[in-house]
Structure formats: C-alpha cells, structure tokens
Design an enzyme around this catalytic site. Structure first.
Site, PDB file in Angstrom:
ATOM      1  N   HIS A 191      39.060  29.024  17.995  1.00  0.00           N
ATOM      2  CA  HIS A 191      38.824  30.361  18.822  1.00  0.00           C
ATOM      3  C   HIS A 191      37.497  30.820  19.100  1.00  0.00           C
ATOM      4  O   HIS A 191      37.001  31.177  20.266  1.00  0.00           O
ATOM      5  CB  HIS A 191      39.708  31.302  18.473  1.00  0.00           C
ATOM      6  CG  HIS A 191      41.177  30.977  18.555  1.00  0.00           C
ATOM      7  ND1 HIS A 191      42.210  31.356  17.782  1.00  0.00           N
ATOM      8  CD2 HIS A 191      41.683  29.856  19.387  1.00  0.00           C
ATOM      9  CE1 HIS A 191      43.308  30.676  18.137  1.00  0.00           C
ATOM     10  NE2 HIS A 191      43.150  29.953  19.213  1.00  0.00           N
ATOM     11  N   ARG A 216      38.067  50.821  32.893  1.00  0.00           N
ATOM     12  CA  ARG A 216      39.286  51.283  32.384  1.00  0.00           C
ATOM     13  C   ARG A 216      38.792  51.829  30.944  1.00  0.00           C
ATOM     14  O   ARG A 216      38.381  51.568  30.150  1.00  0.00           O
ATOM     15  CB  ARG A 216      40.048  50.138  31.733  1.00  0.00           C
ATOM     16  CG  ARG A 216      40.787  49.426  32.910  1.00  0.00           C
ATOM     17  CD  ARG A 216      41.515  47.874  32.467  1.00  0.00           C
ATOM     18  NE  ARG A 216      42.504  47.355  32.977  1.00  0.00           N
ATOM     19  CZ  ARG A 216      42.302  46.357  33.749  1.00  0.00           C
ATOM     20  NH1 ARG A 216      41.119  45.608  33.925  1.00  0.00           N
ATOM     21  NH2 ARG A 216      43.264  45.908  34.439  1.00  0.00           N
ATOM     22  N   ARG A 218      38.419  55.024  36.031  1.00  0.00           N
ATOM     23  CA  ARG A 218      39.700  55.213  35.949  1.00  0.00           C
ATOM     24  C   ARG A 218      39.945  56.401  34.928  1.00  0.00           C
ATOM     25  O   ARG A 218      39.397  56.129  33.782  1.00  0.00           O
ATOM     26  CB  ARG A 218      40.602  54.266  35.723  1.00  0.00           C
ATOM     27  CG  ARG A 218      42.070  54.460  35.934  1.00  0.00           C
ATOM     28  CD  ARG A 218      42.929  53.484  35.769  1.00  0.00           C
ATOM     29  NE  ARG A 218      42.941  52.472  34.592  1.00  0.00           N
ATOM     30  CZ  ARG A 218      43.643  51.638  34.499  1.00  0.00           C
ATOM     31  NH1 ARG A 218      44.324  51.152  35.558  1.00  0.00           N
ATOM     32  NH2 ARG A 218      43.644  51.216  33.467  1.00  0.00           N
ATOM     33  N   GLU A 220      50.490  51.911  41.786  1.00  0.00           N
ATOM     34  CA  GLU A 220      50.939  50.877  40.763  1.00  0.00           C
ATOM     35  C   GLU A 220      52.599  51.202  40.666  1.00  0.00           C
ATOM     36  O   GLU A 220      53.090  50.612  39.848  1.00  0.00           O
ATOM     37  CB  GLU A 220      50.322  50.920  39.657  1.00  0.00           C
ATOM     38  CG  GLU A 220      49.799  52.243  39.065  1.00  0.00           C
ATOM     39  CD  GLU A 220      48.879  51.965  37.813  1.00  0.00           C
ATOM     40  OE1 GLU A 220      48.457  50.719  37.294  1.00  0.00           O
ATOM     41  OE2 GLU A 220      47.992  52.747  37.200  1.00  0.00           O
ATOM     42  N   ASN A 269      49.146  44.672  38.759  1.00  0.00           N
ATOM     43  CA  ASN A 269      49.785  44.303  37.601  1.00  0.00           C
ATOM     44  C   ASN A 269      50.929  45.171  37.106  1.00  0.00           C
ATOM     45  O   ASN A 269      52.271  44.748  37.103  1.00  0.00           O
ATOM     46  CB  ASN A 269      48.995  44.515  36.189  1.00  0.00           C
ATOM     47  CG  ASN A 269      47.490  43.736  36.534  1.00  0.00           C
ATOM     48  OD1 ASN A 269      47.492  42.751  37.111  1.00  0.00           O
ATOM     49  ND2 ASN A 269      46.458  44.044  35.932  1.00  0.00           N
ATOM     50  N   ASP A 270      50.817  46.488  37.491  1.00  0.00           N
ATOM     51  CA  ASP A 270      51.764  47.375  37.124  1.00  0.00           C
ATOM     52  C   ASP A 270      52.837  47.402  38.279  1.00  0.00           C
ATOM     53  O   ASP A 270      54.055  47.414  38.114  1.00  0.00           O
ATOM     54  CB  ASP A 270      51.335  48.810  36.717  1.00  0.00           C
ATOM     55  CG  ASP A 270      50.970  48.903  35.250  1.00  0.00           C
ATOM     56  OD1 ASP A 270      51.928  48.547  34.496  1.00  0.00           O
ATOM     57  OD2 ASP A 270      50.152  49.258  34.888  1.00  0.00           O
ATOM     58  N   ARG A 322      55.612  43.584  31.766  1.00  0.00           N
ATOM     59  CA  ARG A 322      54.709  42.637  32.062  1.00  0.00           C
ATOM     60  C   ARG A 322      54.305  41.984  30.616  1.00  0.00           C
ATOM     61  O   ARG A 322      53.532  41.073  30.870  1.00  0.00           O
ATOM     62  CB  ARG A 322      53.533  43.483  32.624  1.00  0.00           C
ATOM     63  CG  ARG A 322      52.867  44.573  31.825  1.00  0.00           C
ATOM     64  CD  ARG A 322      52.040  45.374  32.569  1.00  0.00           C
ATOM     65  NE  ARG A 322      50.565  44.908  32.379  1.00  0.00           N
ATOM     66  CZ  ARG A 322      49.570  45.873  32.858  1.00  0.00           C
ATOM     67  NH1 ARG A 322      49.623  46.911  33.304  1.00  0.00           N
ATOM     68  NH2 ARG A 322      48.315  45.475  32.359  1.00  0.00           N
ATOM     69  N   CYS A 372      42.798  46.426  42.500  1.00  0.00           N
ATOM     70  CA  CYS A 372      42.054  45.939  40.937  1.00  0.00           C
ATOM     71  C   CYS A 372      42.878  45.300  40.170  1.00  0.00           C
ATOM     72  O   CYS A 372      42.598  45.163  38.909  1.00  0.00           O
ATOM     73  CB  CYS A 372      41.430  47.314  40.501  1.00  0.00           C
ATOM     74  SG  CYS A 372      42.768  48.550  40.080  1.00  0.00           S
TER      75      CYS A 372
END
Ligand code: PEP
Ligand code: MG
Length: 835
Positions: A460, A567, A603, A697, A720-721, A731, A768
């Site tokens: 990784h 964020r 945000r 959202e 996404n939401d 999700r 976004c």
C-alpha cells in the site's frame, strides 16, 4: 519464545475433582496446596498468588480462572506445573463472576502462554467446557489442557462435514482485500467454516488466519463447514470467492500495465555503486538522505487489572476504527476509491478475534494492556512476514500500521512519532518500512523520494507513493538503513536504484533528466490549466475539494481554479482534541494565502453520519445518517459553530476571499437561523460580508430549492449524500455500492429542480460531490445548467478535457435525454452518444 508446556505438567494427581470452596481465597489456598504437594512450588507461593489477585484479575471468563504467582516470586517455583480444582457448584471469583475450574499455574518462564492459548480455545468450545465442570474423569481435564502445540494455527486432520474444493484464481493470491471479503461473508453465518490448504487449516472468519495460509494463485484449497446453516454458508462464501475473480484479474492486469509502463531509462554517466531494490513509483529525486529511526518500538509493561485493560483495549479499538474510517473517507476524496480501500482493509484487520484473543491472553497473564497489544501485533506480523510471500509481507506492514494506531491510543508515549523528526531540508526518506497512513500524509515538499528496506511493489505504501507522484523504491534490503544520514543521493524510482554520493557529472545528468521530465509535465499542465470552456464558448468553473493548505499547490497544478469544498471536519477528525478558534483562523488564512486570491468555499463542520469525532463524545445514535448531523448539530452546539464562524470572519477581515457553506440543510428556518448567527458574529467582529451558501444534499432541500434560494447566496450540490438520501441507500454499504449510482435519473431530477430553483433567484449552483469528478457525469451536470464543478484534484484533467471537447447545446440535449431515462443503466448508455 515460550517453550512448550510439557504434557506431564498436567498430571492427574494435581487435579481435584468435585471440590468445594467457601470463597475465592479458599479456592486459591486449595489450588496452591495442590501445587505445593506436587512439588511444584515452595509454600510462599500461595501468598504470591493472592498478591497477584490484588494487582490483576485472573478470571479468564466462562467459569475459568487462572491464579498464578507474581513474576518476582518465580524463585518459589521448583518445577513447571498446573493444578486444577474442579468446583461443580462454583465459587464467586469477582462479583458476578463464578468460577468452576480453578487452574493454578506454576511457571518459571513464560511457559504458560501455551496453556492460556489452549484455555482460550477451550473457552470458545462451550460444550466441552461445561463437561469439564462436572466430569468425574480427571483424564478428560488432562486431555483438554495438554498437548497444545506452539503458535501455529490449528491444523485439523480432516475437513468439516460439508465442503467444496477450489483453486485460487486470484493472480495476486489471497491478499488482504479478497480475504476481508471472504471473512465478511463467513461471519454472516453461525456455522463453523474452515479453509484448508494441505495440512494447514484456517478459520474462514478470521482474516489473519486466512492470510497466514499464504495462498497463491493455483493453490488448491478445501472449504468446509459444519453447523445449522452450513450449506447456506458454503454457498454464500463460494459466491463471494467466485465473484471476486474478475475484479482481481482486472486489478492484476492494471498493476502489470503500470509495471510495464515504458521506463524512461536513466543511467548515471559514471558507473556508480547503487543499492538495488524494486522500482515502486517512477521518477528521479536528488537530495540528502534521512534515515528514519525508531522502527523498534519500546513499550513499557505496566500491569493493568484485567477488566480495566479489556475496557481500555475495547475503547482503543473503537477509536482506531473511527480514525481509519475518517482516513478512508479523506483518502477517497483526495486520492480516490482505490487508495481509500487500503484503509478499509486495515480496519478489517482490527476485527480479527485471534489478534484480540492473543492480546487478552497476555493481559490475563498479568502484562500491561499496551505491552500485550504490541506483542500480539508483533507475533502475528512477524509470522506473516516470515512466510516469504511479498504480498503477505505487505500485510504485515499494514498490521503494524494499525497496531501502532491502537498503541497510540493505549500508550501515546510508546507509539513513536517517526515522521515528526523529519529534517528541515527536503530529503529522500530511507526507512525499514513506512506505514500507509504515514505515506498518505507525507509532505511532498519535504520528502522528495522514498526508499524502504522491506515491502513490495504491491504494498500500500508503493500504491500511495504512485498516487502522490513520489519516486520510490521498495525491498532495498538492510543496506539502506546503514547509509549515513545526510549522504547525497539520487533515487531512481523506475529502476529501483539508490545511487550514493554521485559525482558532479551524475548529478548534472540527473538534473537535466528531471528538467526534461518537468517540461513534459508542464506541457500537460498547460492543457490542464486551460479553462473548461465548451466548443461554443460556455465556461464552467472548476474547483478542487481540498482540506489543508499544503494540498492546494497540487490541486492548482492539476488545473483547479479555486477550492469549491474545504471539508473542515477533517481538522477535527484526525486528532484527539478540538482545534480552537485561533488554530482554525490560522488554517483558513493559510488556505487563502495558498490560493492567492482564488475562490475558497469553506464548509462549516459536517459532523455526524459517517464522520464521527471520538473526542466530542456525542451521544450514540441508532441511525446517525438520519440523526443530529451537519447543520442540525451546529445549531445545537454553539461551542462548535461560533468559534469556527469567528475564525472565518477574522480571516475575511484579513482579506481572505472566502465563502461560508452550511452542510445538510433541510429547511428554510435552519438556514435563517444560521444566517442570523453569522450576521451577529460578523457585526461583533466588524468583518466584511461574505457569501453564505448551502449544500443541497437532502431531497427536502432540492424540492424547496426555490424557497431556499431566497436566503442563500449559492448552492453546492453534494451528490454523495443526495444519492444516498434520494435512493435510500447507505453510502457505506458495500453490498449496495453498485446501485448507489449518482447517475440514477431520480438524482438527476433532484439536481434539475435545484438548478431551476436557484435560477429563479439568480443564484449560482455548484456540485462538489463525486459526480462532478466523473467526466460523463460532469457533462450531464453542465447540460443541466450547473455553473461550477468541484472535485478530487486528480480528476480535474480528464473532466476539463471532456468538457472542452463538447458544445453546451449538445450537453443540454444529453441532459434532457438523461432526465427521461428509466434507470441509471440507461443513462450510462447515453455515454459516448452525445458528449
Ligand atoms: C456530498 O455529500 O456529496 C459531499 C460533497 O459531502 P460529503 O461527501 O463530505 O458528505
Ligand atoms: Mg455530504
């Protein structure tokens, strides 16, 4: 290492059946007497056993206790031995804990670890254990407690009742990601499930046990099960195993393509001694080396009462799980889903019962919780590393990585802060191995290249280095660690060579090569730097989703024109305390400075749902995605909201060009209340007005976009939401991941209604969420009338290129077609037709 406890140590004459004890002290006295009579201990040992009980609880669980003397009294042990007091009626060991088998241990060294391992297994076999509580035959107890073999996983001679044969068809063998899926599938059933390869068998529910089998492509295995739902369990496991084949093959192909990518071979003009490893991430780096010390972690052994230690371990594990989820989330947004999966697989390692059992055994023996955890990790990781399989060696690094995170929770002084000690000058970092989480957080300004003694190209760490664009070599061997710190070097991540003390000619040639590569990159960057303007002259603003100031340069280099989403919860998530107003202010100012006058949308904290912050100790919610999250939390917690808003307005007063955006808005009154608070603080601080926008959202916000637009300066759609709430699909649910498709026409209709609502009041609309970073999705969004798209920096070049190739009128027609589609599949079918 522990020696094996001799079977003779569990002698029938040291077993007293059908005994009675008045209380715990009496039980300890009796078992000590047995040991004394058997010539195992001197008389003072009983007092030592009693003292141990005061320091640490020796109740192992399920009716078994294992009293033993203190380490400092080992001289009282004459020979290793075990005495057993069977108490069919039981005795209360601690309030609420009744013991039926008192297993007294006398051991000169750590020999009884073997016994503990045996007992812990026995404890899981309730039927046998219950028999032992009342049996009239001492031999049954002797058999149950004797004859355990060392630390190898159990190797049953035969398979379980039902089963099937299977050949490993994964090109990279059974590595952590597929093994996680196997174990997840197995754990859904009560049946016992086993995977056997030759004479090695593993519990299919245990990730570590599966990995320890070291299975490679072509290996034959037998999967077998027994228990009430055995048939269903086998069918489900087989489905999971088969279902992964295609994906594993595709992943291996992609990895092979990456490895076979043309090597822009660089060779030093003057023959140089080099340390040779495996090229893991292409590119040349020239710098002084920094050798990362502290690979050996010293953990103090401070005994903890067992109950307390167990609770501490439990808490540390759950905090680490939260951290990993945050890291996964952050990595997903910054670097993409493939890199984020690394941390998901790491999280699964923490669910391994073998690992936790091993730590508990050591604690039961009287060791401290941090020490026991560290030992358990080291024993398991060394086992994996020693199998000689590079894939498993990579998993050992993962195990140590998560292990260190848990250790940092248990004993912050022990976890070591290797990367905190980086020198001031840019360097090539040399390390025994580097954890994925450390790699993900490397500052490319300070670390120009990376070389590890261990690890493999599929580790990784290597994958993350490639994503970060950091030249890297792995498997360079111990020679790497012997290099004198500060030595000048050239690292070639293509050929996997580290050239030490290069000559002036070599340095000049390497610099020329780097320069050439830079020019190539610059030409690409110029393309990326072009605006996302359609062929008919319509421009869409392109932002990046970036959380920290030092991530801004990379985003700009990828073509970002500003930050469309910062964020801020990530300032809280990856640490154990809340950043105060001043610290936040500094971050916002630094962010604005890095953007140099470009737009910045910050945000406000979006905590709750999948983003849980342990140190805020918020109440547990049954359904956090539908709970006190985002704006709902902010309105309830002025102690979180107000310092953040003050920090933002202070930054604005200092000239930062920023906008404030509130997450998870569901209603007009919420927005009005938040605006009121903003205005009050702004006036108090005598700060300038800044645009105040909201995330769209939840379906309620999309449906009322026209009303919300009266009070919001802009909208940014969080697809996404929005997708999870429109489609009612969690999700994070891997089972439904394919169906949680933002291209679902219902989601597109919600976006359409949002744009129309915004238009009615002349507000602009951004997106976004993840859909903005998908080139086809971006085309649809532009066609629906979205003004700005903000995405993971790496996604920008492809999105820009796709938009620049299309005409807005075509995109509008495409969007209309998509709105009329019946499902996401049909929408995808439009890809390639119009844009
Ligand atoms: C979204 O929901 O699309 C979004 C951008 O917010 P987050 O992913 O942080 O919840
Ligand atoms: Mg969201």
């Amino acid at each position: 290492m522990s020696q094996q406890l001799s079977p003779a140590a569990v002698a029938p004459e040291l077993i007293r059946l059908d005994a009675k004890a008045r209380d715990k002290a009496d039980a300890i006295a009796q078992v000590a007497q047995l040991l004394t009579a058997g010539g195992c201990v001197a008389p003072g040992y009983q007092a030592s056993m009693s003292r141990r009980e005061e320091l640490a609880n020796t109740f192992l669980g399920h009716g078994v206790a294992i009293p033993h003397g203190l380490g400092e009294d080992r001289h009282l042990v004459r020979r290793d031995g075990i005495a057993v007091l069977q108490l069919p009626q039981g005795v209360e060991w601690n309030p609420g804990q009744v013991t039926h088998l008192v297993v007294g241990i006398a051991a000169q060294s750590d020999t009884h670890i073997t016994l503990l391992r045996r007992l812990t297994r026995l404890i899981q076999d309730q039927a046998t254990l219950q028999r032992l509580f009342t049996t009239g035959q001492a031999e049954q107890i002797v058999a149950a407690l004797s004859g355990d073999t060392a630390s190898q996983p159990a190797a049953p001679a035969s398979d379980l009742a039902h089963g099937f044969s299977w050949t490993i068809a994964y090109p990279s063998g059974l590595h952590a990601r597929p093994a996680t899926r196997w174990a997840e599938a197995a754990r859904r059933f009560v049946a016992r499930l086993q995977v056997r390869a030759g004479d090695q068998a593993a519990d299919a529910k245990s990730l570590v046990a599966l990995l320890q089998l070291g299975l490679r492509q072509g290996d034959e295995i037998v999967v077998s099960a027994e228990g009430q739902d055995a048939e269903a369990a086998l069918a489900a496991l087989r489905k999971a195993m088969d279902g992964l084949i295609l994906q594993e093959k595709a992943d291996a192909e992609r990895a092979a393509q990456r490895r076979a990518a043309p090597v822009n071979g660089w060779t030093p003009p003057e023959a140089q001694a080099a340390i040779v490893g495996i090229g893991a991430s292409p590119g040349l780096a020239i710098a002084k080396v920094h050798v990362l010390a502290g690979a050996q972690t010293e953990v103090a052994d401070r005994p903890t009462p067992l109950g307390e230690g167990g609770a501490q371990l439990h808490q540390a594990l759950s905090r680490t799980r939260q951290q990993l989820r945050a890291l996964e989330d952050d990595t997903q947004r910054r670097l993409g889903a493939a890199d984020a999966a690394i941390f998901k697989a790491q999280g699964a390692l923490l669910d391994d019962t073998d690992l936790i059992t091993r730590a508990c055994q050591l604690m039961v023996e009287g060791h401290g919780v941090a020490w026991s955890w560290h030992q358990a990790i080291e024993q398991t990781a060394s086992g994996l590393a020693a199998l000689g399989n590079p894939v498993l060696a990579g998993r050992a690094a993962d195990l140590r990585d998560v292990g260190r995170r848990v250790l940092a929770q248990l004993d912050p002084s022990a976890a070591g802060g290797g990367l905190a000690e980086l020198p001031d000058y840019p360097c090539i970092l040399l390390a025994a191995d580097l954890s994925p989480s450390d790699t993900a957080n490397l500052d490319p300004q300070r670390v120009l290249g990376l070389a590890t003694a261990q690890g493999g190209p599929t580790s990784h760490t290597a994958i993350l280095s490639r994503t970060l664009g950091l030249p890297a070599l792995v498997a360079g061997g111990a020679d790497l660690l012997a290099v004198a710190p500060g030595t000048e070097a050239i690292l070639d991540g293509n050929s996997g060579r580290l050239y030490l003390s290069p000559s002036a000619n070599d340095l000049a040639a390497a610099r020329a090569w780097i320069d050439e590569q830079r020019q190539v990159r610059e030409r690409e960057a110029q393309q990326r730097a072009q605006p996302a303007q359609t062929t008919d002259g319509h421009r869409i603003d392109i932002g990046a989703n970036v959380n920290l100031p030092d991530q801004v340069p990379l985003a700009l280099e990828q073509g970002a024109e500003g930050v469309g989403l910062m964020r801020t919860e990530f300032l809280f998530l990856e640490r154990s305390s809340t950043p105060d107003e001043e610290e936040q202010f500094q971050t916002y100012v630094a962010m604005a400075a890095a953007l140099d006058g470009r737009a910045l949308i910050v945000r406000a904290l979006d905590i709750g749902g999948d983003k849980q912050v342990a140190h805020l100790e918020l109440p547990h919610e049954e359904n956090p995605f539908l709970g006190v999250r985002g704006a709902r939390l902010l309105l309830r917690r002025p102690d979180l909201l107000e310092p953040q808003l003050r920090a933002l307005y202070r930054a604005a007063r200092q000239g930062a060009r920023l906008s404030i955006m509130f997450p998870m808005i569901t209603s007009v009154p919420e927005l009005i209340a938040l605006r009121g608070i903003c205005e009050r603080l702004r006036e108090e601080l005598d700060a300038p007005q800044v645009p105040i926008g909201i995330m769209i959202e939840v379906p309620a916000a999309a449906a009322q976009a026209d009303l919300l637009a009266q009070h919001a300066d802009f909208f940014s759609i969080g697809t996404n939401d929005l997708t999870q709430y429109v489609l009612a699909i969690d999700r994070q649910n891997p089972e439904l991941a394919a169906e949680a498709d933002s291209l679902h026409p219902a989601v597109l209709r919600a976006i359409h209604s949002t744009v129309q609502g915004a238009r009615a009041h002349g507000r602009w609309v951004g997106v976004c969420g993840g859909l903005a970073g998908d080139p086809f999705g971006a085309c649809l969004l532009a066609g629906l009338g979205v003004d700005e798209l903000s995405m993971t920096p790496n996604d920008i070049p492809a999105v820009k290129a796709r938009l620049r190739a299309a005409a807005l009128v075509e995109l509008q027609a495409l969007a209309q077609q998509a709105l009329a589609c019946a499902d996401a599949g049909q929408v995808r079918g439009l890809d390639g037709a119009g844009a």
